[in-house]
Design a protein around this motif. Structure first.
Motif, PDB file in Angstrom:
ATOM      1  N   VAL A  70       0.723  -1.333   0.006  1.00  0.00           N
ATOM      2  CA  VAL A  70       0.060  -0.122  -0.162  1.00  0.00           C
ATOM      3  C   VAL A  70       0.951   1.017  -0.024  1.00  0.00           C
ATOM      4  CG1 VAL A  70      -1.798   1.445   1.277  1.00  0.00           C
ATOM      5  CG2 VAL A  70      -2.029  -1.060   1.073  1.00  0.00           C
ATOM      6  N   LEU A  71       2.100   1.195   0.665  1.00  0.00           N
ATOM      7  CA  LEU A  71       2.891   2.403   0.767  1.00  0.00           C
ATOM      8  C   LEU A  71       3.353   2.534  -0.630  1.00  0.00           C
ATOM      9  CD1 LEU A  71       4.637   2.130   4.131  1.00  0.00           C
ATOM     10  CD2 LEU A  71       3.059   3.918   3.464  1.00  0.00           C
ATOM     11  N   ALA A  72       3.783   1.433  -1.343  1.00  0.00           N
ATOM     12  CA  ALA A  72       4.325   1.580  -2.743  1.00  0.00           C
ATOM     13  C   ALA A  72       3.346   2.280  -3.536  1.00  0.00           C
ATOM     14  CB  ALA A  72       4.765   0.381  -3.159  1.00  0.00           C
ATOM     15  N   GLY A  73       2.120   2.096  -3.641  1.00  0.00           N
ATOM     16  CA  GLY A  73       0.940   2.609  -4.078  1.00  0.00           C
ATOM     17  C   GLY A  73       0.995   4.208  -3.770  1.00  0.00           C
ATOM     18  N   VAL A  74       0.960   4.504  -2.566  1.00  0.00           N
ATOM     19  CA  VAL A  74       1.017   5.664  -2.323  1.00  0.00           C
ATOM     20  C   VAL A  74       2.198   6.440  -2.697  1.00  0.00           C
ATOM     21  CG1 VAL A  74       0.958   7.228  -0.215  1.00  0.00           C
ATOM     22  CG2 VAL A  74      -0.521   5.283  -0.271  1.00  0.00           C
ATOM     23  N   LEU A  75       3.347   5.847  -2.523  1.00  0.00           N
ATOM     24  CA  LEU A  75       4.393   6.532  -3.215  1.00  0.00           C
ATOM     25  C   LEU A  75       4.359   7.026  -4.597  1.00  0.00           C
ATOM     26  CD1 LEU A  75       7.737   7.148  -2.780  1.00  0.00           C
ATOM     27  CD2 LEU A  75       7.994   4.964  -3.846  1.00  0.00           C
ATOM     28  N   LEU A  76       3.806   6.034  -5.487  1.00  0.00           N
ATOM     29  CA  LEU A  76       3.695   6.600  -7.091  1.00  0.00           C
ATOM     30  C   LEU A  76       2.438   7.566  -6.929  1.00  0.00           C
ATOM     31  CD1 LEU A  76       3.840   2.890  -8.556  1.00  0.00           C
ATOM     32  CD2 LEU A  76       5.700   4.918  -8.317  1.00  0.00           C
ATOM     33  N   LEU A  77       1.285   7.687  -6.164  1.00  0.00           N
ATOM     34  CA  LEU A  77       0.187   8.316  -6.333  1.00  0.00           C
ATOM     35  C   LEU A  77       0.130   9.680  -5.583  1.00  0.00           C
ATOM     36  CD1 LEU A  77      -2.498   5.670  -6.403  1.00  0.00           C
ATOM     37  CD2 LEU A  77      -1.486   6.489  -8.445  1.00  0.00           C
ATOM     38  N   MET A  78       0.500   9.505  -4.252  1.00  0.00           N
ATOM     39  CA  MET A  78       0.529  10.963  -3.543  1.00  0.00           C
ATOM     40  C   MET A  78       1.807  10.620  -2.477  1.00  0.00           C
ATOM     41  SD  MET A  78      -2.264  12.559  -1.138  1.00  0.00           S
ATOM     42  CE  MET A  78      -1.878  14.278  -0.354  1.00  0.00           C
TER      43      MET A  78
ATOM     44  N   VAL B 257      -5.601  10.493   3.548  1.00  0.00           N
ATOM     45  CA  VAL B 257      -4.511   9.213   3.148  1.00  0.00           C
ATOM     46  C   VAL B 257      -3.657   9.014   4.354  1.00  0.00           C
ATOM     47  CG1 VAL B 257      -2.571   8.742   1.834  1.00  0.00           C
ATOM     48  CG2 VAL B 257      -4.435  10.088   0.859  1.00  0.00           C
ATOM     49  N   GLN B 258      -3.323   9.885   5.205  1.00  0.00           N
ATOM     50  CA  GLN B 258      -2.356   9.612   6.402  1.00  0.00           C
ATOM     51  C   GLN B 258      -3.403   8.782   7.272  1.00  0.00           C
ATOM     52  OE1 GLN B 258       0.443  11.883   8.162  1.00  0.00           O
ATOM     53  NE2 GLN B 258       1.568  10.829   6.472  1.00  0.00           N
ATOM     54  N   LEU B 259      -4.634   9.346   7.643  1.00  0.00           N
ATOM     55  CA  LEU B 259      -5.413   8.460   8.637  1.00  0.00           C
ATOM     56  C   LEU B 259      -5.415   7.135   7.832  1.00  0.00           C
ATOM     57  CD1 LEU B 259      -7.253   8.383  10.981  1.00  0.00           C
ATOM     58  CD2 LEU B 259      -9.046   9.497   9.475  1.00  0.00           C
ATOM     59  N   ALA B 260      -5.710   6.869   6.746  1.00  0.00           N
ATOM     60  CA  ALA B 260      -5.961   5.344   6.269  1.00  0.00           C
ATOM     61  C   ALA B 260      -4.805   4.504   6.446  1.00  0.00           C
ATOM     62  CB  ALA B 260      -6.391   5.480   4.696  1.00  0.00           C
ATOM     63  N   LEU B 261      -3.520   5.416   6.004  1.00  0.00           N
ATOM     64  CA  LEU B 261      -2.502   4.621   6.392  1.00  0.00           C
ATOM     65  C   LEU B 261      -2.138   4.153   7.810  1.00  0.00           C
ATOM     66  CD1 LEU B 261       0.105   6.545   4.079  1.00  0.00           C
ATOM     67  CD2 LEU B 261      -0.743   4.238   3.483  1.00  0.00           C
ATOM     68  N   LEU B 262      -2.316   5.058   8.599  1.00  0.00           N
ATOM     69  CA  LEU B 262      -2.142   4.889  10.149  1.00  0.00           C
ATOM     70  C   LEU B 262      -2.986   3.835  10.644  1.00  0.00           C
ATOM     71  CD1 LEU B 262      -1.882   8.457  11.279  1.00  0.00           C
ATOM     72  CD2 LEU B 262       0.123   6.714  11.223  1.00  0.00           C
ATOM     73  N   ILE B 263      -4.201   3.696  10.482  1.00  0.00           N
ATOM     74  CA  ILE B 263      -5.179   2.597  10.592  1.00  0.00           C
ATOM     75  C   ILE B 263      -4.828   1.260   9.992  1.00  0.00           C
ATOM     76  CG2 ILE B 263      -7.425   1.639  10.224  1.00  0.00           C
ATOM     77  CD1 ILE B 263      -8.614   4.659  10.137  1.00  0.00           C
ATOM     78  N   LEU B 264      -4.313   1.315   8.771  1.00  0.00           N
ATOM     79  CA  LEU B 264      -3.813   0.386   8.469  1.00  0.00           C
ATOM     80  C   LEU B 264      -2.317  -0.167   8.966  1.00  0.00           C
ATOM     81  CD1 LEU B 264      -3.805  -2.294   6.177  1.00  0.00           C
ATOM     82  CD2 LEU B 264      -2.553  -0.559   4.683  1.00  0.00           C
ATOM     83  N   GLY B 265      -1.603   0.728   9.219  1.00  0.00           N
ATOM     84  CA  GLY B 265      -0.304   0.257   9.965  1.00  0.00           C
ATOM     85  C   GLY B 265      -0.569  -0.073  11.256  1.00  0.00           C
ATOM     86  N   GLY B 266      -1.480   0.414  12.097  1.00  0.00           N
ATOM     87  CA  GLY B 266      -1.931  -0.377  13.408  1.00  0.00           C
ATOM     88  C   GLY B 266      -2.466  -1.528  13.255  1.00  0.00           C
ATOM     89  N   GLY B 267      -3.351  -1.831  12.303  1.00  0.00           N
ATOM     90  CA  GLY B 267      -3.985  -3.040  12.060  1.00  0.00           C
ATOM     91  C   GLY B 267      -3.000  -4.144  11.682  1.00  0.00           C
ATOM     92  N   VAL B 268      -1.935  -4.001  10.870  1.00  0.00           N
ATOM     93  CA  VAL B 268      -1.070  -4.983  10.676  1.00  0.00           C
ATOM     94  C   VAL B 268       0.194  -4.803  11.719  1.00  0.00           C
ATOM     95  CG1 VAL B 268      -1.080  -4.707   8.217  1.00  0.00           C
ATOM     96  CG2 VAL B 268       0.606  -3.442   9.140  1.00  0.00           C
TER      97      VAL B 268
END
Length: 443
Positions: A267-275, A305-316
């Motif tokens: 997911v971070l790789a996709g964010v790197l390319l898009l935002m 986007v940051q909120l979504a990444l943080l939720i995913l980061g905490g989830g994993v």
């Protein structure tokens, strides 16, 4: 209680933690520069308090280089143990022995993942370093009951170094262990001494200025309504963050640890390319958001986007802390709300710097369950002229955020052999008098 010896050893623990924290940040900067900057073509802007806002922003030479991120995150999941500061604090309260390898596996895993662009915070591993130093010293120094306060000194030094705020670091170390507004008075003095000593040493390498340059504007009394509004907004954001993370942890438990982290890296790789602006620590973007350079749509998208990444980061259960991201999301929330209110109620909307500071204090108070530390941190960054505003905002967020606990203190325990969840905030605080965790390894 051996007061003189406790002061001396608290200062020593704090200073030693400051050395380790400075080394941690130096190595983290090297990894970021060569992995993110040179290889992937994006280096997040730096903190003003540690060298300015220089960055690299050209993108990877070949798009497929972004696929290095899931590989790095999958590999680093096995470097770490999945036991971050929250787990260490639970073991600390229970008096459970913790091996040095359990401290350092999490710290090394955090170092790799933060250097690879994780949006989580550096304060978690830096405080864990201090907790380890204090626990080792507590075992080896004949201070009797006073030795249980040395981990406070180390943890406070880690927080003080991460946030450039010794007073807030000392309060934070106390509030996240002795919860429910029941501070341990005996722990505050060692924590403050450790925080001052740690930041004194850390600042020799990385500077003594505040992390962000946010001089607040004059306080107008109608702006107190903004304080209440941003407190309620941050309570909603914090509750969504906490509950969504817990739900995702339960949902992803069926996946292996390596697969979970690889998913986060993908997911971070996709964010790197898009935002790519959402990669790494977003705190410098709060600083940039106080200028007219960044538009309201950009700030809103960055927040989501940051909120979504943080939720995913905490989830994993990725490695790193949640307090620096809380400052980021809180600062962005304040900036966004101030711009929206400024279009309707100009007398209520404060200056961008004021809005960012109050938002940062609000979300930190709710997420960390530490309103006193949040108010003091805002004061150490921007001064205490906004004290009425930050008090209202921080305690509103603290009151209405999900009371199930903060990221740092109360974790779900999906893996076996982890300590039980901490007692709720309204549990008798006499049960929360921890002894220093033993370390069966040499320092």
């Amino acid at each position: 209680m051996q007061i003189g010896a406790l002061i001396l050893y608290s200062a020593f623990v704090g200073a030693l933690t400051g050395v380790f924290a400075a080394g941690f940040v130096f190595v983290l900067g090297v990894i970021e520069r060569y992995l993110l900057g040179e290889t992937l073509g994006y280096l997040p802007p730096g903190l003003p308090g540690e060298g300015g806002l220089s960055q690299i922003f050209r993108g990877p030479a070949f798009w497929w280089l972004a696929l290095l991120l899931p590989l790095v995150f999958a590999a680093s999941s096995y470097l770490g143990s999945g036991r971050g500061l929250g787990w260490l604090l639970a073991a600390y309260r229970a008096g459970r022995p913790v091996r040095a390898s359990e401290y350092f596996r999490g710290i090394i895993g955090s170092l790799v993942q933060l250097g690879a662009g994780s949006p989580l915070g550096r304060e978690g591993p830096m405080a864990a370093l201090g907790l380890w130093v204090g626990s080792v010293m507590g075992r080896r120094i004949p201070l009797g009951e006073s030795s249980r306060f040395l981990p406070f000194a180390g943890m406070a030094a880690g927080f003080a170094s991460a946030f450039h705020a010794p007073m807030a670091g000392a309060l934070l170390a106390s509030e996240i262990v002795y919860r429910g507004l029941a501070l341990e008075v005996g722990a505050l003095a060692p924590a403050l001494i450790g925080a001052l000593a740690g930041f004194t040493v850390y600042g020799l390498f990385h500077g003594y200025g505040p992390l962000l340059e946010l001089p607040p504007g004059p306080l107008e009394w109608p702006q107190l309504f903004f304080g209440l509004a941003i407190g309620l907004v941050c309570a909603g954001v914090g509750t969504l963050w906490l509950e969504a993370e817990r739900f995702l942890q339960r949902f992803l438990r069926r996946l292996t640890f390596g697969v979970r982290h690889a998913l986060f890296g993908l997911v971070l790789a996709g964010v790197l390319l898009l935002m790519p602006e959402a990669i790494g620590s977003g705190l410098p973007w709060v600083q940039l958001g106080t200028s007219p350079i960044l538009t309201l749509p950009f700030l809103g998208l960055l927040f989501l986007v940051q909120l979504a990444l943080l939720i995913l980061g905490g989830g994993v259960r990725a490695y790193g802390g949640q307090l620096t991201p809380a400052l980021t999301l809180g600062g962005l929330s304040g900036l966004i709300l101030a711009q929206l209110l400024g279009q309707i109620f100009t007398s209520i909307a404060p200056s961008p710097e004021t809005a960012a500071l109050v938002g940062m204090a609000s979300l930190l108070a709710g997420i960390a369950r530490a309103p006193f530390a949040a108010v003091v941190l805002a004061g150490e960054i921007g001064g205490y002229s906004l004290l009425p505003l930050t008090l209202i905002a921080a305690f509103a967020a603290y009151t209405f955020t999900s009371p199930r606990g903060s990221f740092e203190v109360e974790e779900l325990n999906p893996e076996k052999d982890e300590p039980a969840e901490p007692l709720p905030e309204n549990a008798p605080q006499t049960l929360l008098k921890p002894q220093p965790p033993a370390s069966s390894d040499s320092p």
